[in-house]
Design a protein around this motif. Structure first.
Motif, mmCIF file in Angstrom:
data_model
loop_
_atom_site.group_PDB
_atom_site.id
_atom_site.type_symbol
_atom_site.label_atom_id
_atom_site.label_comp_id
_atom_site.label_asym_id
_atom_site.label_seq_id
_atom_site.Cartn_x
_atom_site.Cartn_y
_atom_site.Cartn_z
ATOM 1 N N MET A 1 0.844 -1.183 0.000
ATOM 2 C CA MET A 1 0.000 0.000 0.000
ATOM 3 C C MET A 1 0.887 1.243 0.000
ATOM 4 N N LYS A 2 1.057 1.829 -1.180
ATOM 5 C CA LYS A 2 2.014 2.920 -1.316
ATOM 6 C C LYS A 2 1.366 4.280 -1.138
ATOM 7 N N GLN A 3 0.094 4.378 -1.516
ATOM 8 C CA GLN A 3 -0.543 5.675 -1.417
ATOM 9 C C GLN A 3 -0.882 6.017 0.035
ATOM 10 N N THR A 4 -0.968 7.326 0.337
ATOM 11 C CA THR A 4 -1.351 7.775 1.672
ATOM 12 C C THR A 4 -2.854 7.551 1.862
ATOM 13 N N ILE A 5 -3.224 7.025 3.012
ATOM 14 C CA ILE A 5 -4.631 6.767 3.314
ATOM 15 C C ILE A 5 -5.241 8.022 3.929
ATOM 16 N N ARG A 6 -6.402 8.406 3.416
ATOM 17 C CA ARG A 6 -7.089 9.578 3.972
ATOM 18 C C ARG A 6 -7.560 9.317 5.398
ATOM 19 N N GLU A 7 -7.467 10.358 6.227
ATOM 20 C CA GLU A 7 -7.868 10.227 7.632
ATOM 21 C C GLU A 7 -9.312 10.654 7.868
ATOM 22 N N ASN A 8 -10.025 11.024 6.821
ATOM 23 C CA ASN A 8 -11.405 11.482 6.971
ATOM 24 C C ASN A 8 -12.361 10.524 6.265
ATOM 25 N N TRP A 9 -13.506 10.320 6.879
ATOM 26 C CA TRP A 9 -14.497 9.450 6.259
ATOM 27 C C TRP A 9 -15.297 10.181 5.198
ATOM 28 N N ASN A 10 -16.036 9.417 4.439
ATOM 29 C CA ASN A 10 -16.901 9.959 3.402
ATOM 30 C C ASN A 10 -18.345 9.704 3.808
ATOM 31 N N LEU A 11 -18.991 10.728 4.329
ATOM 32 C CA LEU A 11 -20.409 10.617 4.677
ATOM 33 C C LEU A 11 -21.299 10.964 3.497
ATOM 34 N N ASN A 12 -20.758 11.764 2.569
ATOM 35 C CA ASN A 12 -21.555 12.177 1.411
ATOM 36 C C ASN A 12 -21.938 11.004 0.515
ATOM 37 N N SER A 13 -21.123 9.944 0.531
ATOM 38 C CA SER A 13 -21.465 8.775 -0.282
ATOM 39 C C SER A 13 -22.717 8.082 0.257
ATOM 40 N N LEU A 14 -23.037 8.357 1.518
ATOM 41 C CA LEU A 14 -24.261 7.835 2.109
ATOM 42 C C LEU A 14 -25.422 8.791 1.879
ATOM 43 N N TYR A 15 -25.226 10.048 2.279
ATOM 44 C CA TYR A 15 -26.257 11.075 2.140
ATOM 45 C C TYR A 15 -25.581 12.391 1.777
ATOM 46 N N ALA A 16 -25.585 12.683 0.499
ATOM 47 C CA ALA A 16 -24.931 13.895 0.010
ATOM 48 C C ALA A 16 -25.569 15.126 0.636
ATOM 49 N N GLY A 17 -24.722 15.972 1.212
ATOM 50 C CA GLY A 17 -25.225 17.187 1.839
ATOM 51 C C GLY A 17 -25.473 17.058 3.318
ATOM 52 N N GLY A 18 -25.203 15.888 3.888
ATOM 53 C CA GLY A 18 -25.359 15.716 5.336
ATOM 54 C C GLY A 18 -26.776 15.960 5.801
ATOM 55 N N VAL A 19 -26.941 16.851 6.767
ATOM 56 C CA VAL A 19 -28.275 17.107 7.326
ATOM 57 C C VAL A 19 -29.208 17.770 6.325
ATOM 58 N N GLU A 20 -28.655 18.294 5.225
ATOM 59 C CA GLU A 20 -29.485 18.915 4.193
ATOM 60 C C GLU A 20 -29.885 17.907 3.111
ATOM 61 N N SER A 21 -29.461 16.669 3.256
ATOM 62 C CA SER A 21 -29.710 15.651 2.239
ATOM 63 C C SER A 21 -31.208 15.410 2.029
ATOM 64 N N GLU A 22 -31.639 15.493 0.784
ATOM 65 C CA GLU A 22 -33.037 15.217 0.459
ATOM 66 C C GLU A 22 -33.349 13.734 0.676
ATOM 67 N N LYS A 23 -32.385 12.889 0.356
ATOM 68 C CA LYS A 23 -32.563 11.452 0.556
ATOM 69 C C LYS A 23 -32.799 11.144 2.031
ATOM 70 N N LEU A 24 -32.033 11.812 2.900
ATOM 71 C CA LEU A 24 -32.195 11.622 4.345
ATOM 72 C C LEU A 24 -33.564 12.111 4.801
ATOM 73 N N LYS A 25 -33.971 13.275 4.319
ATOM 74 C CA LYS A 25 -35.274 13.827 4.695
ATOM 75 C C LYS A 25 -36.407 12.929 4.227
ATOM 76 N N ASP A 26 -36.232 12.315 3.054
ATOM 77 C CA ASP A 26 -37.262 11.412 2.531
ATOM 78 C C ASP A 26 -37.413 10.185 3.425
ATOM 79 N N ILE A 27 -36.279 9.658 3.917
ATOM 80 C CA ILE A 27 -36.349 8.485 4.800
ATOM 81 C C ILE A 27 -37.059 8.849 6.098
ATOM 82 N N ILE A 28 -36.752 10.019 6.645
ATOM 83 C CA ILE A 28 -37.399 10.456 7.889
ATOM 84 C C ILE A 28 -38.901 10.610 7.688
ATOM 85 N N THR A 29 -39.287 11.221 6.562
ATOM 86 C CA THR A 29 -40.711 11.373 6.250
ATOM 87 C C THR A 29 -41.377 10.014 6.110
#
Length: 599
Positions: A1-29
């Motif tokens: 493994m030669k490349q540097t590993i990022r220390e931050n996770w990717n939450l946008n791949s789950l719900y783009a926009g975080g708390v503003e995610s339309e997909k997330l709001k749809d699930i809550i509704t």
């Protein structure tokens, strides 16, 4: 493994926009609507319930499992968003909405319980014969059994409804109070640091004077806010005791035993074995003080390693270590770790706006996990990383099962994580090039054991005493601190002369509104996992498939059943737990032998 590993996770791949995610709001509704519809569906089952209704029951079970997965994913995602930036105020309202949904879901489950109780025996028997039900039969039987120990339907629903702004509200208030605590790294001219960073430095900095300064800053700040935290703890324990009293539960451990799917006899046997071995912990700490040339240890000396290597571990190196050791046990586990690092499932950056601690969040809809920690470059951080990825692997196995069968006991939840800790640490010990390296790694193994065999059982004793005293009335912050002091003195004796009187503030597990006595499950899981690890070493390449099956069935068996099925052990007896403690005892004895010439 030669490349540097990022220390931050990717939450946008789950719900783009975080708390503003339309997909997330749809699930809550959708959740709010689906839960209401499922309520109506349960109420539509009149008496008597005929066999012709079995397809409708199966449809109901499927619907409840879907909202369980939806609710878990929403809540875990929001916790991730909050944890990566405690200053993000936008997430607060959604967390409150999630708490409300969880309470409504719990009330829905209470309705389900009552429906199961009302089923005629013949219909119940026919239902359990359905092929799809066999995959989650254990869950239904468990809920039906527990329903008989609870209050009538409307009262249980009222408890769940009132918990949103009562019980759970106090838990949320604790999180808010903790996020507001700030500390100065050296003096008040320097940048503030969070409670997580402060605790990390107080317990692991190589500079004792720095540890002492930060530790005393923690005590000072906690003392200033102790009355607020005492109020929160009083209300959480008081609420729980009131509910137990209403249900007629005389045993304060009833909820703990149910949540951990463990018999009281098994737990008491385990605790008795731990107590029998407490002197070896004192022996280790006494030698640790001698090695450090200290007359007595302070609380901020206990976990810091006496033997360290100068070289810091980079995050990329940590990833390589974890992946390599995971592969050495099980190719499937190694490939899983590669995927987690590659796809950005891990948040490890060391910064001030994060919450403290480490956790793994399950995303059942996405069939992924997210791991949270603060990586400081110590080998202990590598072990923590392995621990949380063990949880993630457990999730990975369970995500293929029905939602009912993904619900595992809290102690068994620690099985895979402790197992992967052992994988990484034992491999490093075996590769040690000299005594200095070996002592550093041995001490880390011992310290992990010290937490689970010393600190956690002491916290369990503290909680038992706390609940007993709380029955008599509210406790002051001084009374709570005195209880903590008493438990620590029992654990350490006169070896430690500076105690953390306010550890009850900085241990979030004491404030959990979802898990009762949420400390001792870590000891159960640690020792249970050690037993599994012993068997893995004996069986070698034959064991990984068996290991996966144990994890797969962790949501549909008790601790006792898992041990009997996969380990051929009877855990109500002492022998299993004695063998599980032995690796820590052996590590201490080896440490004592090597350090004999140093004192």
């Amino acid at each position: 493994m030669k490349q540097t590993i990022r220390e931050n996770w990717n939450l946008n791949s789950l719900y783009a926009g975080g708390v503003e995610s339309e997909k997330l709001k749809d699930i809550i509704t959708r959740l709010n609507l689906d839960i209401k519809q499922l309520y109506e569906k349960i109420k539509s089952f009149g008496l008597p319930i005929e066999r012709s209704k079995i397809p409708d029951l199966l449809n109901l079970f499927q619907g409840i499992q879907e909202v369980m997965s939806d609710s878990l994913e929403v809540d875990e995602f929001l916790i991730c968003v909050y944890s990566e930036n405690v200053e993000d105020t936008k997430v607060s309202n959604l967390l409150a909405e999630s708490s409300k949904i969880k309470a409504e879901l719990e009330s829905l489950k209470v309705e389900l319980d009552q429906l199961l109780v009302r089923l005629p025996e013949k219909i119940w028997s026919d239902l359990l014969q359905q092929e799809e039900v066999k995959a989650y039969q254990f869950y239904l039987e468990e809920r039906k059994q527990h329903a008989n120990n609870k209050l009538p339907l409307e009262m249980e629903k009222m408890i769940n409804d009132l918990s949103v702004n009562g019980f759970n509200g106090w838990g949320n208030h604790y999180d808010l109070l903790m996020s507001k605590l700030k500390f100065f790294e050296k003096d008040e001219k320097e940048e503030e640091i969070s409670i997580g960073q402060a605790l990390n430095q107080a317990m692991f900095s190589n500079d004792r004077s720095q540890r002492q300064k930060i530790a005393r800053s923690i005590i000072k700040v906690c003392e200033k806010h102790a009355d607020s935290f005492a109020s929160v703890l009083n209300h959480i324990t008081g609420y729980r005791l009131d509910v137990y009293k209403k249900r007629g539960w005389q045993n304060v451990l009833t909820e703990l035993l149910e949540q951990n799917r463990i018999k009281e006899q098994t737990l008491l046997t385990l605790v008795s074995i731990v107590k029998q071995n407490k002197d070896i912990i004192k022996t280790f700490l006494k030698r640790k003080a001698q090695v450090a040339k200290l007359d007595k240890l302070a609380w901020y000396d206990i976990l810091v390693p006496s033997f360290t290597t100068e070289k810091k571990v980079t995050y990329t190196e940590a990833a390589e270590i974890v992946i390599t050791q995971f592969h050495s046990f099980h190719e499937k586990l190694g490939l899983f770790a590669e995927k987690a690092f590659k796809e950005g499932w891990i948040e490890a950056e060391n910064r001030t706006d994060k919450t403290h601690g480490a956790f793994c969040a399950s995303m059942p809809l996405s069939k992924e996990s997210r791991v949270f920690l603060t990586f400081g470059g110590n080998y202990q951080d590598v072990v923590t990383l392995a621990h949380e990825l063990g949880h993630a692997y457990h999730n990975y196995i369970l995500h293929e099962e029905p939602a009912f069968s993904q619900h595992k006991g809290t102690s068994v939840a620690e099985t895979a994580s402790t197992f992967t800790e052992n994988l990484v640490l034992d491999a490093a010990i075996a590769r040690a090039l000299n005594d200095e390296q070996k002592l550093s790694l041995l001490e880390m193994k011992i310290t992990n054991g010290l937490k689970y065999l010393g600190m956690v059982p002491a916290m369990f004793e503290f909680e038992l005493k706390l609940y007993e005293e709380r029955k008599k009335g509210m406790l002051t912050e001084k009374e709570i601190s005195n209880l903590m002091n008493e438990m620590d003195n029992n654990l350490y004796g006169d070896i430690v002369n500076e105690i953390d009187y306010y550890r009850w503030i900085t241990i979030p597990h004491l404030y959990s509104t979802e898990q009762a006595f949420y400390n001792i499950p870590y000891t159960i899981g640690f020792l249970f996992s050690n037993g599994i690890y012993n068997l893995a070493k004996e069986q070698g390449t034959l064991f990984p498939a068996q290991y996966d099956e144990l994890l797969r069935n962790s949501g549909r068996m008790t601790v006792e059943q898992l041990a009997e099925r996969y380990l051929n052990q009877t855990v109500e007896e002492k022998r299993f737990w004695e063998a599980s403690i032995q690796p820590t005892v052996d590590a201490i004895n080896e440490y004592l032998l090597i350090t004999e010439k140093m004192v």
